[in-house]
Design a protein around this motif. Structure first.
Motif, PDB file in Angstrom:
ATOM      1  N   GLU A 109       0.811  -1.356  -0.028  1.00  0.00           N
ATOM      2  CA  GLU A 109       0.080  -0.157  -0.080  1.00  0.00           C
ATOM      3  C   GLU A 109       0.727   1.093   0.009  1.00  0.00           C
ATOM      4  O   GLU A 109       0.665   2.020  -0.752  1.00  0.00           O
ATOM      5  N   GLN A 110       1.935   1.317   0.916  1.00  0.00           N
ATOM      6  CA  GLN A 110       2.938   2.282   0.994  1.00  0.00           C
ATOM      7  C   GLN A 110       3.484   2.470  -0.287  1.00  0.00           C
ATOM      8  O   GLN A 110       3.544   4.014  -0.824  1.00  0.00           O
ATOM      9  N   ILE A 111       3.961   1.805  -1.010  1.00  0.00           N
ATOM     10  CA  ILE A 111       4.581   1.818  -2.268  1.00  0.00           C
ATOM     11  C   ILE A 111       3.816   2.323  -3.419  1.00  0.00           C
ATOM     12  O   ILE A 111       4.308   3.127  -3.979  1.00  0.00           O
ATOM     13  N   PHE A 112       2.611   1.625  -3.263  1.00  0.00           N
ATOM     14  CA  PHE A 112       1.772   2.003  -4.603  1.00  0.00           C
ATOM     15  C   PHE A 112       1.275   3.475  -4.530  1.00  0.00           C
ATOM     16  O   PHE A 112       1.192   4.010  -5.439  1.00  0.00           O
ATOM     17  N   GLU A 113       0.854   3.794  -3.383  1.00  0.00           N
ATOM     18  CA  GLU A 113       0.347   4.981  -3.069  1.00  0.00           C
ATOM     19  C   GLU A 113       1.314   6.219  -3.298  1.00  0.00           C
ATOM     20  O   GLU A 113       0.840   7.276  -3.680  1.00  0.00           O
TER      21      GLU A 113
ATOM     22  N   TYR B 154      -4.364   1.961  -3.106  1.00  0.00           N
ATOM     23  CA  TYR B 154      -4.059   0.696  -3.503  1.00  0.00           C
ATOM     24  C   TYR B 154      -5.573  -0.221  -3.423  1.00  0.00           C
ATOM     25  O   TYR B 154      -5.982  -0.088  -2.407  1.00  0.00           O
ATOM     26  N   ILE B 155      -5.754  -0.918  -4.214  1.00  0.00           N
ATOM     27  CA  ILE B 155      -6.605  -1.948  -4.332  1.00  0.00           C
ATOM     28  C   ILE B 155      -6.137  -3.158  -4.075  1.00  0.00           C
ATOM     29  O   ILE B 155      -5.355  -3.702  -4.628  1.00  0.00           O
ATOM     30  N   ASP B 156      -6.860  -3.838  -2.923  1.00  0.00           N
ATOM     31  CA  ASP B 156      -6.396  -5.197  -2.521  1.00  0.00           C
ATOM     32  C   ASP B 156      -6.579  -6.101  -3.771  1.00  0.00           C
ATOM     33  O   ASP B 156      -7.516  -6.378  -4.574  1.00  0.00           O
TER      34      ASP B 156
END
Length: 229
Positions: free
Chosen positions: A178-182, A189-191
């Motif tokens: 989530e941190q990297i993607f956002e 981030y979508i699970d």
């Protein structure tokens, strides 16, 4: 991970909680920080410093006395004073020899910005290169990655470079998907989204000596990823 060349900060602060916080913040921003609790052994580090960040209220010699001595020895080295003392006379006294005065409490972003201004003003040129993974060098200024063994540039896509830069800047920290993607895509981030995983697989093919046994970008199962120092 090794810094090829970075700005050296001599930081003197006797409050251990504040000192550790500031040192960690500045180190994450690419600076090499020597943190001392007093001015007792400051001379040997001062000779290496590109800038001095100095608390005023110290055991033994106070920041005013130390700062004046430093300025006489190396006038070209900028001095940034830190203090909870907000009285005008304290600021005037400090700015008679120091280059800037920042009152506590302060945000890390403001401290970093003031340091950058002083370095620019003094024509300090930083080669922002970091060696990691035993054979790789990332140059944040040029946005390039080199293989030190082959002396060849590793061509990355924009997103691949952003992912790698994010992980290197947070070396030794486990960063979640989530941190990297956002940070990289600047959207939630979508699970179950495989976009990050695909980019990481391509990155490993380009960076790892053995992509099937990655050592540069480590997977921490169930949590995220890490570039280890």
């Amino acid at each position: 991970m090794t810094y090829i060349k970075s700005c050296v900060i001599l930081y003197i602060e006797d409050n251990e909680d504040i000192g550790k916080w500031v040192k960690d913040e500045l180190t994450q921003r690419g600076y090499q920080v020597y943190w001392l609790l007093s001015g007792q052994d400051a001379q040997k580090y001062f000779d290496l410093a590109d800038i001095v960040v100095l608390d005023i209220m110290l055991p033994g010699l106070d920041g005013f006395t130390l700062g004046k001595r430093f300025k006489k020895l190396r006038p070209q080295v900028p001095i940034l004073l830190l203090s909870a003392r907000t009285a005008l006379e304290d600021k005037v006294t400090g700015l008679k020899f120091a280059d800037d005065y920042l009152t506590k409490p302060f945000a890390p972003e403001e401290l970093a910005a003031r340091i950058e201004v002083l370095l620019r003003r003094n024509n300090f040129i930083e080669t922002n290169k970091i060696k990691f993974g035993n054979h790789l060098i990332i140059d944040f200024s040029a946005h390039t990655v080199m293989n030190e063994e082959t002396k060849q540039e590793i061509v990355l896509t924009g997103k691949e470079y952003q992912i790698l830069a994010y992980l290197v800047k947070h070396a030794n920290q486990i960063m979640t998907k989530e941190q990297i993607f956002e940070d990289v895509w600047e959207e939630p981030y979508i699970d179950g989204d495989k976009t990050l995983s695909v980019h990481l697989r391509h990155l490993r093919i380009k960076l790892e000596q053995d992509p099937d046994k990655p050592t540069v970008i480590q997977t921490i199962r169930g949590i995220g990823y890490r570039v280890k120092q």
